[in-house]
Write a protein that holds these residues in place. Structure first.
Motif, PDB file in Angstrom:
ATOM      1  N   PHE A 173      31.094  35.651  35.106  1.00 37.11           N
ATOM      2  CA  PHE A 173      31.862  35.978  36.305  1.00 37.11           C
ATOM      3  C   PHE A 173      31.017  35.668  37.527  1.00 37.11           C
ATOM      4  N   THR A 174      31.677  35.639  38.688  1.00 37.82           N
ATOM      5  CA  THR A 174      30.991  35.537  39.963  1.00 37.82           C
ATOM      6  C   THR A 174      31.842  36.242  41.014  1.00 37.82           C
ATOM      7  N   VAL A 175      31.258  36.477  42.182  1.00 38.71           N
ATOM      8  CA  VAL A 175      31.947  37.225  43.242  1.00 38.71           C
ATOM      9  C   VAL A 175      31.643  36.580  44.582  1.00 38.71           C
ATOM     10  N   LEU A 176      32.664  36.464  45.415  1.00 36.27           N
ATOM     11  CA  LEU A 176      32.493  36.007  46.788  1.00 36.27           C
ATOM     12  C   LEU A 176      33.394  36.851  47.680  1.00 36.27           C
ATOM     13  N   ASN A 177      32.785  37.521  48.654  1.00 38.50           N
ATOM     14  CA  ASN A 177      33.528  38.357  49.594  1.00 38.50           C
ATOM     15  C   ASN A 177      34.404  39.377  48.866  1.00 38.50           C
ATOM     16  N   ASN A 178      33.830  39.986  47.822  1.00 44.06           N
ATOM     17  CA  ASN A 178      34.495  41.015  47.002  1.00 44.06           C
ATOM     18  C   ASN A 178      35.740  40.512  46.275  1.00 44.06           C
ATOM     19  N   ILE A 179      35.849  39.212  46.098  1.00 43.02           N
ATOM     20  CA  ILE A 179      36.877  38.627  45.237  1.00 43.02           C
ATOM     21  C   ILE A 179      36.190  38.192  43.949  1.00 43.02           C
ATOM     22  N   VAL A 180      36.688  38.675  42.829  1.00 45.17           N
ATOM     23  CA  VAL A 180      36.053  38.438  41.536  1.00 45.17           C
ATOM     24  C   VAL A 180      36.726  37.270  40.813  1.00 45.17           C
ATOM     25  N   TYR A 181      35.909  36.357  40.324  1.00 51.21           N
ATOM     26  CA  TYR A 181      36.367  35.240  39.494  1.00 51.21           C
ATOM     27  C   TYR A 181      35.685  35.394  38.135  1.00 51.21           C
ATOM     28  N   TYR A 182      36.446  35.213  37.064  1.00 47.23           N
ATOM     29  CA  TYR A 182      35.833  35.357  35.750  1.00 47.23           C
ATOM     30  C   TYR A 182      36.191  34.173  34.852  1.00 47.23           C
ATOM     31  N   THR A 189      36.954  33.139  30.902  1.00 44.80           N
ATOM     32  CA  THR A 189      37.395  33.739  29.649  1.00 44.80           C
ATOM     33  C   THR A 189      36.382  33.474  28.535  1.00 44.80           C
ATOM     34  N   GLU A 190      36.540  34.194  27.443  1.00 45.40           N
ATOM     35  CA  GLU A 190      35.671  33.987  26.286  1.00 45.40           C
ATOM     36  C   GLU A 190      35.857  32.564  25.744  1.00 45.40           C
ATOM     37  N   GLU A 191      34.867  32.123  24.988  1.00 43.44           N
ATOM     38  CA  GLU A 191      34.925  30.764  24.438  1.00 43.44           C
ATOM     39  C   GLU A 191      36.149  30.568  23.557  1.00 43.44           C
ATOM     40  N   SER A 192      36.526  31.604  22.825  1.00 45.47           N
ATOM     41  CA  SER A 192      37.705  31.505  21.958  1.00 45.47           C
ATOM     42  C   SER A 192      38.997  31.331  22.749  1.00 45.47           C
ATOM     43  N   LYS A 193      38.942  31.646  24.072  1.00 51.70           N
ATOM     44  CA  LYS A 193      40.113  31.502  24.931  1.00 51.70           C
ATOM     45  C   LYS A 193      39.957  30.358  25.934  1.00 51.70           C
ATOM     46  N   GLY A 194      39.018  29.472  25.657  1.00 54.25           N
ATOM     47  CA  GLY A 194      38.944  28.219  26.405  1.00 54.25           C
ATOM     48  C   GLY A 194      37.989  28.166  27.572  1.00 54.25           C
ATOM     49  N   LEU A 195      37.250  29.257  27.855  1.00 56.68           N
ATOM     50  CA  LEU A 195      36.319  29.282  28.991  1.00 56.68           C
ATOM     51  C   LEU A 195      37.030  28.898  30.289  1.00 56.68           C
ATOM     52  N   GLU A 196      38.248  29.398  30.463  1.00 52.99           N
ATOM     53  CA  GLU A 196      39.040  29.052  31.646  1.00 52.99           C
ATOM     54  C   GLU A 196      38.721  29.973  32.821  1.00 52.99           C
ATOM     55  N   LEU A 197      39.047  29.491  34.021  1.00 49.93           N
ATOM     56  CA  LEU A 197      38.781  30.204  35.262  1.00 49.93           C
ATOM     57  C   LEU A 197      39.993  31.025  35.685  1.00 49.93           C
ATOM     58  N   PHE A 198      39.755  32.294  35.997  1.00 50.27           N
ATOM     59  CA  PHE A 198      40.793  33.178  36.510  1.00 50.27           C
ATOM     60  C   PHE A 198      40.253  33.927  37.723  1.00 50.27           C
ATOM     61  N   LYS A 199      41.156  34.279  38.609  1.00 44.61           N
ATOM     62  CA  LYS A 199      40.832  35.189  39.702  1.00 44.61           C
ATOM     63  C   LYS A 199      41.321  36.566  39.277  1.00 44.61           C
ATOM     64  N   LEU A 200      40.459  37.567  39.385  1.00 43.68           N
ATOM     65  CA  LEU A 200      40.820  38.901  38.918  1.00 43.68           C
ATOM     66  C   LEU A 200      42.080  39.399  39.618  1.00 43.68           C
ATOM     67  N   GLY A 201      43.046  39.846  38.822  1.00 39.18           N
ATOM     68  CA  GLY A 201      44.309  40.332  39.350  1.00 39.18           C
ATOM     69  C   GLY A 201      45.432  39.319  39.276  1.00 39.18           C
ATOM     70  N   GLU A 202      45.103  38.077  38.933  1.00 39.64           N
ATOM     71  CA  GLU A 202      46.128  37.040  38.793  1.00 39.64           C
ATOM     72  C   GLU A 202      46.289  36.683  37.327  1.00 39.64           C
ATOM     73  N   LYS A 203      47.526  36.478  36.903  1.00 35.87           N
ATOM     74  CA  LYS A 203      47.798  36.273  35.484  1.00 35.87           C
ATOM     75  C   LYS A 203      47.635  34.821  35.048  1.00 35.87           C
TER      76      LYS A 203
END
Length: 514
Positions: free
Chosen positions: A425-434, A436-450
């Motif tokens: 994960f990483t954070v910029l201006n209190n917005i969290v980006y994570y 996913t696990e390797e089994s789920k493709g290592l994809e990028l998500f913004k916390l709170g968005e589906k």
């Protein structure tokens, strides 16, 4: 008389045929603008722009290139069957320079006959008073009120004194540019051998030479450092190196020698080409001006390995409870690995620590007062990584769940943010980006968005610097984009489908190499 009429008829037919290309499009004469043009506050150099704005029937035309359209909040799609589709978008890219030609004052363009849709509405180009044009194989739109304001929702102003000004309602500050430099390509555990600071590029070139090149003339270069030879392998090669910019200073990192008897170097390269050692040995150091904090990371690890040197002091001294192993993360096998998560905020140090002698005590985040040495564990939850952002500490526990902890609130407890595991994960201006696990493709998500920010994109690198977040995706990913950049407000300010090797962000500028 009949022969003359026949000749005139042939000439007329030829002139008509010559004005029509192979696709049934009529040619027209166009010119470059004789007035200044600014787009989102950036002055456009039409004389040298590969796809300049053009003028036809006293109307200015705008190029719908990939970068130009996205700079003004439009998304373009093209295929041979559906033709060109243009839609307003909430995604904006920063301006990308394409100054590579010297343009003449007059040219010819053609009136295309392929299908065109704008915001779902079909455009009959044959009936348009100011038709769409095709110039250098790029579609150009007339900047009439109908298109510029009604359809694209741009701000559009023209005056003789200022010229033409176009802007959308959301303007990005960062300027993005692709550069071409002979950066050496080697498999390395460092992120990149390229960075930007001030008015210069810095990169590793051939034969282990670190070069400095002016941004405004990258063909010139000056050698500023020579890497040592790597002596623990066959053949002549040089140590692996990494370059980055921290606090406006260029940092060069490399390792010399073997794993046990070797040492790490961190070198500051000054703008005048001189250099100085910032740190040496297996350690991690931060310099906040009023204090230097250093954590030793030698193997095998030892406790009481955190030290501080305040401004005016000449030597480092130990700080914190001496029983702890600082800058370490326990592993399941009973061992540990080093961590560079180290923050000095005011008079408090925040760092990961563990007690390797106590198997029941999990790895955690600790706060150390630099004046008293008081050492306090922030929360009972384990931690393997943390990020300090505006008094909030975001962390990932040993199982991969995300939490946040408010350092401003006395007696605060950790708040769990996810009910699922993440890989990073990483954070910029209190917005969290994570990620996913390797089994789920290592994809990028913004916390709170589906939805994934880039479906199918496997995150390879994260760059968090100078108020921007850059994600580089694996070149073999099935995603639409291979790099995405976000600003402090969480807006996607740039994305590209090109494979990117090197990126550096500095002073509202992002330079990339592919």
């Amino acid at each position: 008389m009949k022969n003359k009429l026949k000749i005139l008829f042939i000439v007329l037919i030829l002139s008509i045929l010559l004005s029509i290309n192979a696709f049934g499009s009529t040619y027209v004469n166009v010119t470059l603008p004789e007035f200044d043009v600014r787009i989102n506050g950036i002055e456009i150099d039409n004389r040298n722009k590969e796809y300049p704005l053009i003028v036809y029937k006293n109307i200015t035309y705008f190029p719908m290139t990939y970068h130009d359209s996205r700079f003004l909040g439009l998304e373009t799609k093209w295929d041979n069957i559906s033709g060109l589709k243009i839609n307003r978008s909430n995604e904006f890219s920063a301006y990308v320079d394409t100054y590579s030609v010297v343009n003449k004052e007059k040219y010819t363009a053609s009136i295309p006959s392929f299908k065109v849709e704008v915001n779902g509405k079909v455009i009959d180009n044959s009936k348009e008073q100011y038709p769409l044009l095709l110039f250098r194989n790029v579609t150009y739109f007339p900047l009439t009120w109908r298109f510029a304001v009604d359809e694209f929702e741009w701000n559009y102003n023209f005056s003789k004194s200022v010229g033409l000004e176009i802007s959308n309602t959301y303007t990005r500050k960062v300027k993005i540019k692709e550069v071409k430099l002979p950066v050496v390509e080697r498999d390395s555990f460092y992120d990149s051998a390229f960075t930007v600071s001030g008015d210069y590029f810095y990169y590793e070139g051939e034969k282990g030479i670190i070069y400095q090149s002016p941004i405004n003339n990258s063909s010139q270069r000056k050698a500023v450092y020579e890497l040592p030879l790597w002596t623990h392998g066959s053949g002549e090669t040089y140590v692996m190196a990494g370059l980055k910019t921290i606090d406006e200073k260029v940092r060069l990192s490399y390792h010399v020698g073997g794993a046990a008897m070797g040492t790490d170097y961190e070198i500051i390269i000054n703008e005048d080409g001189t250099n100085e050692i910032f740190d040496q040995g297996y350690s991690h150091k931060i310099d906040m001006g009023y204090a230097n904090v250093r954590v030793d990371q030698w193997a095998p690890p030892f406790p009481n390995n955190l030290a501080i040197k305040l401004s005016g002091e000449h030597e480092y001294r130990p700080i914190g409870d001496p029983k702890y192993y600082y800058g370490r993360v326990k592993s399941g096998s009973g061992g540990s690995s080093p961590s560079d998560d180290l923050v000095l905020a005011g008079y408090n140090i925040y760092i990961l620590a563990c007690d390797l002698e106590d198997s029941n005590l999990t790895n955690g985040i600790y706060k150390i007062d630099i004046n008293t040495g008081e050492t306090v564990r922030l929360c009972e939850e384990s931690a393997m990584k943390f990020i300090y952002n505006y008094d909030i500490i975001y962390f990932m526990d040993m199982d991969g769940y995300l939490y946040q902890y408010n350092t401003r609130v006395a007696g605060s407890v950790a708040e769990r943010l996810t009910d699922f595991k993440v890989s990073d994960f990483t954070v910029l201006n209190n917005i969290v980006y994570y990620i996913t696990e390797e089994s789920k493709g290592l994809e990028l998500f913004k916390l709170g968005e589906k939805d994934s920010a880039n479906p199918g994109g496997q995150v390879k690198r994260i760059i968090n610097n100078h108020g921007y977040l850059c994600f580089i995706f694996d070149k073999n990913s099935t995603s639409n984009y291979k790099m995405m950049v976000f600003d402090e407000d969480g807006n996607n300010v740039f994305k590209t489908d090109k494979n990117i090797k090197h990126v550096s962000i500095n002073e509202e500028r992002l330079f990339y190499i592919r």
